[in-house]
Design a protein around this motif. Sequence first.
Motif, mmCIF file in Angstrom:
data_model
loop_
_atom_site.group_PDB
_atom_site.id
_atom_site.type_symbol
_atom_site.label_atom_id
_atom_site.label_comp_id
_atom_site.label_asym_id
_atom_site.label_seq_id
_atom_site.Cartn_x
_atom_site.Cartn_y
_atom_site.Cartn_z
ATOM 1 N N UNK A 115 0.858 -1.170 0.000
ATOM 2 C CA UNK A 115 0.000 0.000 0.000
ATOM 3 C C UNK A 115 0.899 1.227 0.000
ATOM 4 N N UNK A 116 0.382 2.362 -0.427
ATOM 5 C CA UNK A 116 1.230 3.536 -0.614
ATOM 6 C C UNK A 116 1.389 4.383 0.641
ATOM 7 N N UNK A 117 0.752 4.004 1.746
ATOM 8 C CA UNK A 117 0.852 4.816 2.951
ATOM 9 C C UNK A 117 2.083 4.436 3.768
ATOM 10 N N UNK A 118 2.493 5.326 4.657
ATOM 11 C CA UNK A 118 3.681 5.114 5.477
ATOM 12 C C UNK A 118 3.527 3.921 6.398
ATOM 13 N N UNK A 119 2.326 3.635 6.847
ATOM 14 C CA UNK A 119 2.106 2.508 7.756
ATOM 15 C C UNK A 119 2.520 1.191 7.116
ATOM 16 N N UNK A 120 2.322 1.066 5.801
ATOM 17 C CA UNK A 120 2.735 -0.156 5.109
ATOM 18 C C UNK A 120 4.248 -0.340 5.194
ATOM 19 N N UNK A 121 4.990 0.752 4.980
ATOM 20 C CA UNK A 121 6.447 0.679 5.069
ATOM 21 C C UNK A 121 6.891 0.246 6.466
ATOM 22 N N UNK A 122 6.270 0.807 7.478
ATOM 23 C CA UNK A 122 6.616 0.450 8.860
ATOM 24 C C UNK A 122 6.323 -1.031 9.123
ATOM 25 N N UNK A 123 5.207 -1.516 8.596
ATOM 26 C CA UNK A 123 4.854 -2.927 8.795
ATOM 27 C C UNK A 123 5.836 -3.847 8.080
ATOM 28 N N UNK A 124 6.265 -3.471 6.882
ATOM 29 C CA UNK A 124 7.233 -4.281 6.150
ATOM 30 C C UNK A 124 8.561 -4.351 6.900
ATOM 31 N N UNK A 125 8.973 -3.238 7.489
ATOM 32 C CA UNK A 125 10.212 -3.247 8.271
ATOM 33 C C UNK A 125 10.068 -4.107 9.529
ATOM 34 N N UNK A 174 18.430 8.758 -12.763
ATOM 35 C CA UNK A 174 18.740 8.613 -11.337
ATOM 36 C C UNK A 174 18.794 7.125 -11.025
ATOM 37 N N UNK A 175 19.931 6.680 -10.530
ATOM 38 C CA UNK A 175 20.086 5.268 -10.156
ATOM 39 C C UNK A 175 19.844 5.142 -8.652
ATOM 40 N N UNK A 176 18.965 4.221 -8.285
ATOM 41 C CA UNK A 176 18.565 4.035 -6.888
ATOM 42 C C UNK A 176 18.806 2.572 -6.523
ATOM 43 N N UNK A 177 19.567 2.327 -5.472
ATOM 44 C CA UNK A 177 19.912 0.952 -5.118
ATOM 45 C C UNK A 177 19.580 0.667 -3.654
ATOM 46 N N UNK A 178 18.367 0.175 -3.359
ATOM 47 C CA UNK A 178 18.060 -0.262 -1.990
ATOM 48 C C UNK A 178 18.783 -1.586 -1.690
ATOM 49 N N UNK A 179 19.773 -1.541 -0.835
ATOM 50 C CA UNK A 179 20.619 -2.701 -0.545
ATOM 51 C C UNK A 179 20.028 -3.483 0.623
ATOM 52 N N UNK A 180 19.797 -4.776 0.474
ATOM 53 C CA UNK A 180 19.082 -5.524 1.517
ATOM 54 C C UNK A 180 19.822 -5.633 2.835
ATOM 55 N N UNK A 181 21.140 -5.472 2.851
ATOM 56 C CA UNK A 181 21.858 -5.581 4.118
ATOM 57 C C UNK A 181 21.604 -4.393 5.034
ATOM 58 N N UNK A 182 21.358 -3.213 4.458
ATOM 59 C CA UNK A 182 21.240 -2.060 5.359
ATOM 60 C C UNK A 182 20.130 -1.077 5.010
ATOM 61 N N UNK A 183 19.437 -1.239 3.903
ATOM 62 C CA UNK A 183 18.335 -0.325 3.602
ATOM 63 C C UNK A 183 17.006 -0.866 4.107
ATOM 64 N N UNK A 184 16.069 0.050 4.351
ATOM 65 C CA UNK A 184 14.776 -0.308 4.923
ATOM 66 C C UNK A 184 13.647 0.023 3.949
ATOM 67 N N UNK A 185 12.493 -0.562 4.219
ATOM 68 C CA UNK A 185 11.309 -0.265 3.418
ATOM 69 C C UNK A 185 10.842 1.174 3.658
ATOM 70 N N UNK A 186 11.024 1.656 4.867
ATOM 71 C CA UNK A 186 10.623 3.036 5.137
ATOM 72 C C UNK A 186 11.481 4.017 4.350
ATOM 73 N N UNK A 187 12.758 3.703 4.162
ATOM 74 C CA UNK A 187 13.605 4.561 3.343
ATOM 75 C C UNK A 187 13.111 4.592 1.899
ATOM 76 N N UNK A 188 12.682 3.448 1.391
ATOM 77 C CA UNK A 188 12.109 3.404 0.041
ATOM 78 C C UNK A 188 10.872 4.289 -0.026
ATOM 79 N N UNK A 189 10.028 4.217 1.003
ATOM 80 C CA UNK A 189 8.824 5.049 1.041
ATOM 81 C C UNK A 189 9.183 6.542 1.064
ATOM 82 N N UNK A 190 10.195 6.912 1.848
ATOM 83 C CA UNK A 190 10.616 8.315 1.912
ATOM 84 C C UNK A 190 11.100 8.796 0.551
ATOM 85 N N UNK A 191 11.850 7.954 -0.144
ATOM 86 C CA UNK A 191 12.337 8.315 -1.477
ATOM 87 C C UNK A 191 11.161 8.605 -2.397
ATOM 88 N N UNK A 192 10.179 7.709 -2.421
ATOM 89 C CA UNK A 192 9.008 7.902 -3.275
ATOM 90 C C UNK A 192 8.252 9.165 -2.879
#
Length: 441
Positions: free
Chosen positions: A15-25, A416-434
């Motif tokens: 889902x596009x809301x911030x709560x989804x990102x928090x739940x994924x993390x 623009x190249x965007x690389x969410x790295x699984x070792x240290x990036x979060x779903x909330x960071x992806x949401x903030x980028x969007x």
Amino acid sequence: MPRPPADAQPAPGFFSDEACARALDAADALAEYRQRFCVPRTPDGREVTYFCGNSLGLMPRSARDTVNEELDDWERLAVDAHFLGRHPWYPYHEQFRAAAARLVGALPHEVVLMNSLTVNLHLLMVSFYRPTPQRYRILIEDCAFPSDLYAVQTQLRHHGFDPADGLLVARPRPGEHTLRTEDFESLLEREGGNIALVLLGGVNYFTGQVFDMRRIAAAGRAQGCIVGYDLAHAAGNVPLALHEWEVDFAAWCTYKYLNCGPGAVAGCFVHERHARNTELPRFGGWWGNDPKTRFRMHLNERFEPAPSADGWQLSNPPILSMAAMRAALGIFDEVGVARLREKSLRLTAYLQFLLDDVCAAAPWAGRPKYEVVTPRQPEARGCQISILVHTETPRRLQEDLQSAGIVTDFRPPNIVRVAPVPLYNTFHEVWRFADVLRAHG
């Protein structure tokens, strides 16, 4: 209103809301590994959102200790640290062999850590680019990393060939951004008789496309071509099986997804059918000599290469640079490529979902502001998603991201190249980028 492309994959519970990102993390089984890395901070003390691991990975927190251990041994033991140090320097490179082999899907004697990436490519081409008047061309992909392009151009010139004739570039079909495997196969079937070497990026640095390395290697071998890969953007990013795919050779850097530090020592793979052949032409150096006789020094009047990938080494390994590898590669061995890939696919799927939502909700000049040039098919992309910016001032998006504490990579004129790295990036960071993308324009 614009809609997602026809080949869009169903969003798996996003889902596009911030709560989804928090739940994924909250459900992320690898979330704890972020704490193993040093995340840069903004001037006001906030952690930046770092999506540039495709250029330089973050520093493992334990790297400072592993480097300091070698400095301490140098201070305490000097030359005797070659054999008496906590991690003896003489066989130092050997401790990484098994981990590197697991990362690229190789047998231990097929890999060695040495030099830097382009140096390794040149050394390998000494052995594997052996042109004849009939078979002399080199096949690369469109938008190959510039260093690869320069390397093959200069190799062609070194052998007396004009790159305008000797360099064969596989290009996308008109109106497309990425290359199709069947087009590689058709090109090889059509031109293979005069191609000496196929040298491709396993993952294209510009678009983030993962090539079907197995199929392309098989197509090249069927035409009698040598097939090598630059795995700078693949190692530590996507699963690899170089031995099983029967790739002839490969090289990769370790400072991107592998987090081994700026300019870190690179990796090298030579398939065992070549690695065991000590008669292959190559440039020699004392560290590539068979260790059974290496220390005969001046009594060795003939170079006797080690019967493994080690036989391509020239000089003894740089210990202080390699010390950081102990911290970085240990994390990969602990987590495993399969688990990293699982999270990576989830991160990029979430990013793609949010990008579709942003484009549908906020068109620009009658069309979407952004266009993803990375394949939508999960198996055809790694950590990176490349975004074509259609607004009048694409570089201003990079400035907006920087102002928001988001580090990405801008490639002229409008990628623009965007690389969410699984070792240290979060779903909330992806949401903030969007969220920043949504506000830009």
